[in-house]
Write a protein that holds these residues in place. Sequence first.
Motif, PDB file in Angstrom:
ATOM      1  N   ASP A   4      38.115  54.080 -19.457  1.00 40.96           N
ATOM      2  CA  ASP A   4      37.707  52.861 -19.834  1.00 40.96           C
ATOM      3  C   ASP A   4      36.516  52.251 -19.291  1.00 40.96           C
ATOM      4  OD1 ASP A   4      38.755  52.141 -17.535  1.00 40.96           O
ATOM      5  OD2 ASP A   4      40.105  50.605 -18.073  1.00 40.96           O
ATOM      6  N   GLY A   5      36.077  53.315 -18.180  1.00 38.89           N
ATOM      7  CA  GLY A   5      34.805  52.708 -17.583  1.00 38.89           C
ATOM      8  C   GLY A   5      34.936  52.279 -16.347  1.00 38.89           C
ATOM      9  N   LYS A   6      36.065  51.925 -15.985  1.00 47.02           N
ATOM     10  CA  LYS A   6      36.519  51.063 -14.820  1.00 47.02           C
ATOM     11  C   LYS A   6      36.760  52.244 -13.708  1.00 47.02           C
ATOM     12  CE  LYS A   6      35.711  47.264 -16.595  1.00 47.02           C
ATOM     13  NZ  LYS A   6      34.732  46.591 -16.604  1.00 47.02           N
ATOM     14  N   ILE A   7      36.088  52.018 -12.578  1.00 41.75           N
ATOM     15  CA  ILE A   7      36.356  52.736 -11.435  1.00 41.75           C
ATOM     16  C   ILE A   7      37.660  52.401 -10.863  1.00 41.75           C
ATOM     17  CG2 ILE A   7      35.531  53.411  -9.027  1.00 41.75           C
ATOM     18  CD1 ILE A   7      33.658  54.451 -11.166  1.00 41.75           C
ATOM     19  N   THR A   8      38.534  53.186 -10.393  1.00 45.11           N
ATOM     20  CA  THR A   8      40.290  52.839  -9.983  1.00 45.11           C
ATOM     21  C   THR A   8      39.962  52.827  -8.412  1.00 45.11           C
ATOM     22  OG1 THR A   8      40.615  55.310  -9.940  1.00 45.11           O
ATOM     23  CG2 THR A   8      40.692  54.097 -11.898  1.00 45.11           C
ATOM     24  N   ARG A   9      41.110  52.235  -7.979  1.00 49.20           N
ATOM     25  CA  ARG A   9      41.025  52.363  -6.627  1.00 49.20           C
ATOM     26  C   ARG A   9      41.412  53.874  -5.940  1.00 49.20           C
ATOM     27  NH1 ARG A   9      45.185  52.039  -2.936  1.00 49.20           N
ATOM     28  NH2 ARG A   9      44.943  50.659  -1.261  1.00 49.20           N
ATOM     29  N   PHE A  10      42.035  54.473  -6.695  1.00 46.72           N
ATOM     30  CA  PHE A  10      42.151  55.961  -6.355  1.00 46.72           C
ATOM     31  C   PHE A  10      40.864  56.707  -6.175  1.00 46.72           C
ATOM     32  CE2 PHE A  10      42.643  60.609  -7.363  1.00 46.72           C
ATOM     33  CZ  PHE A  10      43.610  60.824  -6.303  1.00 46.72           C
ATOM     34  N   ALA A  51      29.018  49.842  -9.567  1.00 50.51           N
ATOM     35  CA  ALA A  51      27.683  49.458  -9.800  1.00 50.51           C
ATOM     36  C   ALA A  51      26.770  50.894 -10.118  1.00 50.51           C
ATOM     37  CB  ALA A  51      27.231  48.763  -8.563  1.00 50.51           C
ATOM     38  N   ALA A  52      27.109  51.882  -9.725  1.00 54.22           N
ATOM     39  CA  ALA A  52      26.423  53.123  -9.577  1.00 54.22           C
ATOM     40  C   ALA A  52      26.662  53.596 -11.116  1.00 54.22           C
ATOM     41  CB  ALA A  52      26.519  54.228  -8.785  1.00 54.22           C
ATOM     42  N   TYR A  53      27.994  53.736 -11.700  1.00 54.01           N
ATOM     43  CA  TYR A  53      28.416  53.930 -13.045  1.00 54.01           C
ATOM     44  C   TYR A  53      27.723  53.176 -14.047  1.00 54.01           C
ATOM     45  CZ  TYR A  53      31.492  54.829 -16.978  1.00 54.01           C
ATOM     46  OH  TYR A  53      31.738  55.097 -18.108  1.00 54.01           O
ATOM     47  N   ASP A  54      27.986  51.899 -13.887  1.00 59.41           N
ATOM     48  CA  ASP A  54      27.178  50.920 -14.743  1.00 59.41           C
ATOM     49  C   ASP A  54      25.820  50.864 -15.087  1.00 59.41           C
ATOM     50  OD1 ASP A  54      29.689  49.827 -15.333  1.00 59.41           O
ATOM     51  OD2 ASP A  54      29.262  47.967 -13.925  1.00 59.41           O
ATOM     52  N   ALA A  59      22.036  56.337 -19.767  1.00 59.81           N
ATOM     53  CA  ALA A  59      21.929  57.694 -19.796  1.00 59.81           C
ATOM     54  C   ALA A  59      23.202  58.181 -20.828  1.00 59.81           C
ATOM     55  CB  ALA A  59      21.943  58.223 -18.471  1.00 59.81           C
ATOM     56  N   ARG A  60      24.374  57.709 -20.504  1.00 63.16           N
ATOM     57  CA  ARG A  60      25.612  57.959 -21.235  1.00 63.16           C
ATOM     58  C   ARG A  60      25.227  57.712 -22.700  1.00 63.16           C
ATOM     59  NH1 ARG A  60      27.560  55.758 -16.792  1.00 63.16           N
ATOM     60  NH2 ARG A  60      27.896  53.685 -17.778  1.00 63.16           N
ATOM     61  N   ASN A  61      24.791  56.662 -23.151  1.00 62.97           N
ATOM     62  CA  ASN A  61      24.435  56.063 -24.329  1.00 62.97           C
ATOM     63  C   ASN A  61      23.480  56.909 -25.173  1.00 62.97           C
ATOM     64  OD1 ASN A  61      26.311  54.045 -24.229  1.00 62.97           O
ATOM     65  ND2 ASN A  61      24.494  52.527 -23.601  1.00 62.97           N
TER      66      ASN A  61
END
Length: 100
Positions: A4-10, A51-54, A59-61
């Motif tokens: 889902d594009g959310k960085i997890t705690r893990f 923040a880095a992922y967002d 680039a992903r698009n």
Amino acid sequence: MAFDGKITRFEAVRALVGDPLHEVNGVIQYLGGQSSPSESDITVKQSELQAAYDAKGYARNRQFEYPPIGDQLDDLFHSGSFSSDMSAKLQAVKDKYPKV
């Protein structure tokens, strides 16, 4: 990364302590004497990674909109945009394996 594009705690913990560790039923288990980072460190790292992922969303698009890299390179070759040395190398391969 979660789908889902959310960085997890893990993922944040893994970035902080590395491997080996794993998650079982939502509980992170540390192996080989690793210690758990503080909740504050985990939260900060999770925010940094998010923040880095967002920031790379563009680039992903774009990735799915661009033509395949082979098509891009072939177009450059045919338009004469490569150096003469590179063009000669590419032409040698094309000559070795001609279209049937």
